[in-house]
Write an enzyme that holds these catalytic residues in place. Structure first.
Site, short mmCIF file in Angstrom:
data_model
loop_
_atom_site.label_atom_id
_atom_site.label_comp_id
_atom_site.label_asym_id
_atom_site.label_seq_id
_atom_site.Cartn_x
_atom_site.Cartn_y
_atom_site.Cartn_z
NE ARG A 124 52.58 85.52 75.44
CZ ARG A 124 53.10 84.76 76.39
NH1 ARG A 124 53.47 85.29 77.56
NH2 ARG A 124 53.23 83.47 76.22
N GLY A 125 50.32 85.14 71.56
CA GLY A 125 51.04 84.19 70.70
C GLY A 125 52.03 83.36 71.48
CG ASP A 126 52.29 79.29 70.80
OD1 ASP A 126 51.61 79.37 71.85
OD2 ASP A 126 51.95 78.60 69.81
CD GLU A 145 41.29 78.46 66.19
OE1 GLU A 145 40.60 79.18 66.92
OE2 GLU A 145 42.42 78.03 66.50
#
Lengths: 629, 629
Positions: free
Chosen positions: B111-113, B21
């Site tokens: 979803r994300g922070d 990543e």
């Protein structure tokens, strides 16, 4: 390509050319034989061949068939004779356009002999009067497309009053647009060279190719020398042997070699041989004069003979299956819009012409087939026939119109073993790991390159043997195979139809050329043809006869198999998979031989103990005993 | 290809996968560095890489640039993160269609922070609420096209009340259409394996890839373990060395290897490494765990890295010229409708994109360029720089963004000699005559094959040297060459523009693959780029400065030359043509060394005889004398 350009190239390379003249055959069998002969003689490397205009103009179709076949199938430059006799301009138009259609680019423009039954020449209705008119006509209707040759008469044309007049006619033909001259036959080389000098003085500057006739028989020699001066040494040599055909031909070769060497010494650009459709004398003359080497095959552009057909000029890839039946391949793909160039490609799904349209045929009539291939009544007979093909005792098979290829010859012993073991081989090539492109046996393509082959084998086997073979396959991870029977049942370890290049070459300044491939959908088309040939062969024998039933059964039930050993570093690795079969056959043969010896010994014992005649019953008993032992 | 299919393939082959990543960089220089790093790390053989969604969604273009570059230029499977935060569906639509356009087929749906500055997550206007919604949205808008991954939390998401609730959310995401799970980082392997068991019990059956973070620094470790259980042995190990960065990284590698081995033992399908855009720790962990061998490069499909771009999937031939500037080649051919497959072909006249459109650029800023390449004021300085590139002291050149390729390394000494002699080499490959396709240095393509190369050299030379070289060429009939200066004046011994295959491979059941060629019209396009780089380089120096003028002059007057030795059986034959230059340089170097030694000796004599200080004038005199001698 025009002959004039070939002559120029030869002159640049300081290399005398040679060419062959054939006459257009009168019968279908003559045609088949001529095709074969042309193909074989092409390997001698003629710069071009020319074909006379069919039997006084009565069979132009035959001339065109030879031209087309030579251009398309054998890929040899062809020059078509065209005459004024009995040839009105509409026929000339047709002949020229048909010649163009098959890629021919050279015409020998002649007036021709007087019409049949006449002693004086007269033009036909709508026809032309002189060769010069014909040259002009070709130039008018086809511009620069054709290279045009005309005939030259080193001892003047019989109808010309003087040599001056004859040279005037010749100059007129050249001025009309001819670009080279081929002469009538002659035997006096100094006289010919003097005539060439006269031509030059008369303002004739194009290349002049002398025509040489190998003496083949006393009668034809006498017939052909009317009005031709023959040096005394030739007359002296031939008279004492005039009744010995073989001696005449040998002498003819001697004369031909001597003339060839003198002509080359005299600076000619090439020599045109009047072959009279015969092969041996011309070949011996060329070999004797050092124009070809006995073991030299001509430089090939491709592993197969390229077609000169205009449409096929980019063609550079073919399936291996038709390598012994090139004519069939050319015919079945004739309708293709374009030909693969560089690679077969994944997307190409070739539509091969129907078998019917081509008409799969045997080279022989039924009688000839029986004569050549016998009347097999058991599988053993067929195996023996295939073995004979490998040893050269039989020169053809239903699947091969030609004798075993020189390169398969290097694996001949292995093929003999295979056929003895019931694998009926019809196509093969050995592995080659980078032979030079000018290699005598394997070479092809431009010089300075290297050529490669993956070992290939194609054969018929029984379904039982195929099963055995399939089980062994897993031990040979480098092998790929396809097997199909007549019904199309497929066994394969290849995934799908990606083509496998089995012959390729690497040359300076080029992409890799890969002219021969194995590919499943082509194999599918080929197998129809291969199985149809079993049927054709079977039909040579009477209905319900043993051979007919046997051949039919094999064609119905056996499989056609091809195997590629993808590791071309393994020289004879492809034969490993058959090892146990071969050993089994050899052991059987040994056992048979021993049994036979035992019988012979037993008989001898009996003969001694009986001290007299041995009754047939006793003999039979002895045999039975010996076999049991 | 979808990651789920790669996982399945890995499982069939019993081979644990690994993936990397990267986070999307925030600066242009960071982008350049990341590209380099991704390219290098691709050689370790990750099954895929994934890229975070640009800096909290503020720079989606950066994410897409990395994805596009990885797919197209480096040919590595890419998974793009996509989040709901600040990402209304119209933006999502755009991102998905751009990802598709560059061949990307994998999305990690998150979803994300919470939005920047907020502590609680809220959906944006026109945005989605949950990762499961995003999965459903992707499936709704793109059907089965994308493979979709979702995040798993082995120690539950901080917002989930219980593990049961967390697993319910995870199952919802999978049921919505995700086909694999990548977990958040963790350190407790048994706990992770237990969580996997719980997932299975909860009805979650898709593959789960554990995420492992190599510990790189104490501070980031502490920051990342909030809410994460860390085994005591790790805490015990790290505390005593917390101020020693190097020791921390070494310990991190140790932890990483141990976790990797335990996870594989525990039966995971693969491991996802959080690289934090760093290279070394991940590489050492993979090496330590035996997932890559120190000297093992990954199996290449082609001699160059294939592009994953959908349009280019059939591409299998490229000119050799751009082998050190792949990105430029991809960009300049981006507008091509189709890519050559199998052969370059005679008819292809490639239209390369303009230099302007691509914008030829150096890897470095002016300051960096001066730092790396110095300030050459004489030709000797440039020769020395090129020699340094060959020895590895300099890692780039204006024409090569990467260090000398491993395979050129095998002819390194020859290249050093050449550059010392004033031939500035920018591209080369040694001859290879049938190396196995799994050869460590030269191998590529499917196993069981053989690969080949013609020796190739590309360099700049002065017009005078080119003249000398041309005269010698006639002695090397196997060589073909092309030379062009900036103005396009061409010198060549090739006739026209037929492509020359210089790398090819022969594989089981395939046509011959010939992926690298030399071809004149491509060379014409390449020379513009190659000469533009001289100009770019010169512009790094002030106007009227010595380096600027020197580099400009070379770019204006010198020739770019390529030579192919078509006989690939000759291992180092291509260097024969330079032999006398190399010997001349060596003799000169020897003479210089002798003169230097003579000067030193003379000075020593003087020093002794004067028994005191030697005045500068005397020194100069002595030097002059020594040199004359």
């Amino acid at each position: 390509m025009k002959i004039i350009d070939r002559i120029k190239k030869g002159q640049e390379e300081g290399r005398p050319l040679f060419s062959f003249e054939y006459f257009s055959p009168k019968t279908a069998q003559g045609m088949v034989n001529l095709h074969d002969r042309i193909e074989r003689m092409c390997y001698l490397g003629p710069e071009f061949i020319d074909i006379t205009w069919g039997a006084g103009g009565s069979r132009p179709a035959a001339t065109l068939e030879v031209v087309s076949n030579a251009q398309k199938v054998y890929g040899v430059e062809t020059c078509m004779h065209l005459i004024c006799t009995n040839n009105p301009t509409d026929k000339i138009d047709k002949a020229l356009s048909e010649a163009r259609a098959c890629g021919n680019q050279n015409i020998l423009a002649l007036r021709g002999d007087p019409p049949h039954g006449q002693s004086e020449w007269t033009a036909c209705e709508g026809g032309l009067n002189y060769a010069a008119d014909l040259v002009r006509y070709i130039r008018k209707t086809h511009g620069d497309y054709f290279g045009i040759g005309v005939a030259g008469y080193p001892e003047k044309h019989p109808e010309s009053a003087t040599m001056e007049e004859d040279l005037k006619f010749l100059k007129e033909k050249v001025d009309a647009g001819a670009d080279f001259i081929v002469t009538q036959l002659f035997f006096d080389v100094p006289k010919f060279l003097d005539w060439v000098r006269q031509c030059r003085e008369a303002g004739i500057h194009c290349p002049i190719i002398p025509g040489v006739m190998p003496i083949q028989a006393y009668a034809s020699f006498k017939k052909n020398i009317v009005g031709v001066s023959v040096p005394q040494w030739i007359l002296d040599g031939i008279e004492p042997i005039k009744n010995d055909d073989q001696a005449i031909r040998a002498f003819g070769v001697e004369v031909g070699i001597k003339m060839t060497l003198e002509l080359i010494e005299g600076g000619v650009c090439g020599i045109h041989y009047y072959t009279f459709n015969l092969e041996r004398s011309t070949r011996l003359i060329l070999e004797g004069a050092g124009l070809v080497n006995k073991t030299d095959y001509i430089k090939k552009n491709m592993p197969w003979r390229s077609s000169f057909d205009e449409k096929r000029k980019e063609e550079s890839v073919r399936p291996i299956f038709w390598s012994n039946r090139a004519k069939s391949y050319i015919s079945r793909t004739d309708a293709w819009d374009e030909f693969p160039n560089g690679r077969w490609g994944d997307s190409r799904s070739p539509a091969y012409g129907d078998l019917d349209r081509y008409g799969v045929y045997l080279k022989y009539t039924s009688d000839e087939a029986i004569q050549h291939w016998g009347s097999p009544s058991a599988l053993q007979d067929i195996c023996r026939l295939f073995v004979k093909y490998c040893t050269g005792e039989t020169l053809t098979l239903p699947w091969s119109d030609q004798a075993l290829a020189l390169e398969s010859g290097t694996i001949k012993d292995r093929l003999i073993e295979l056929n003895s073991a019931g694998y009926l081989t019809i196509n093969s090539q050995p592995a080659v790991n980078g032979a030079k492109s000018d290699d005598k046996i394997f070479g092809w393509g431009p010089k300075g390159g290297y050529v490669y082959q993956k070992a290939y084998l194609e054969f018929f086997v029984s379904p039982e043997t195929l099963e055995k073979l399939k089980q062994r396959m897993s031990k040979f991870p480098n092998f790929t195979y396809n097997a199909m029977n007549k019904a199309g049942d497929l066994h394969t370890n290849t995934n799908g139809s990606k083509p496998n290049a089995v012959t390729w070459g690497v040359f300076p300044g080029r992409e890799v050329v890969q002219p021969t491939i194995v590919e499943l959908s082509s194999f599918d088309a080929w197998k129809d043809e291969a199985f149809a040939l079993w049927e054709q062969w079977s039909r040579c024998y009477p209905q319900q006869s043993k051979p007919r039933e046997l051949l039919n059964e094999l064609g119905q039930t056996w499989y056609l198999v091809n195997i590629v050993n993808n590791d071309y570093h393994e020289k004879e690795g492809i034969f490993e998979i058959f090892k146990e079969d071969v050993i089994a056959v050899q052991q059987q043969q040994q056992a048979d031989a021993q049994a036979e010896a035992a019988v012979a010994a037993k008989l001898q014992d009996l003969a001694i103990s009986a001290s007299g005649d041995v009754a047939p019953q006793v003999q039979a008993m002895a045999v039975a005993e010996a076999v049991k032992a």
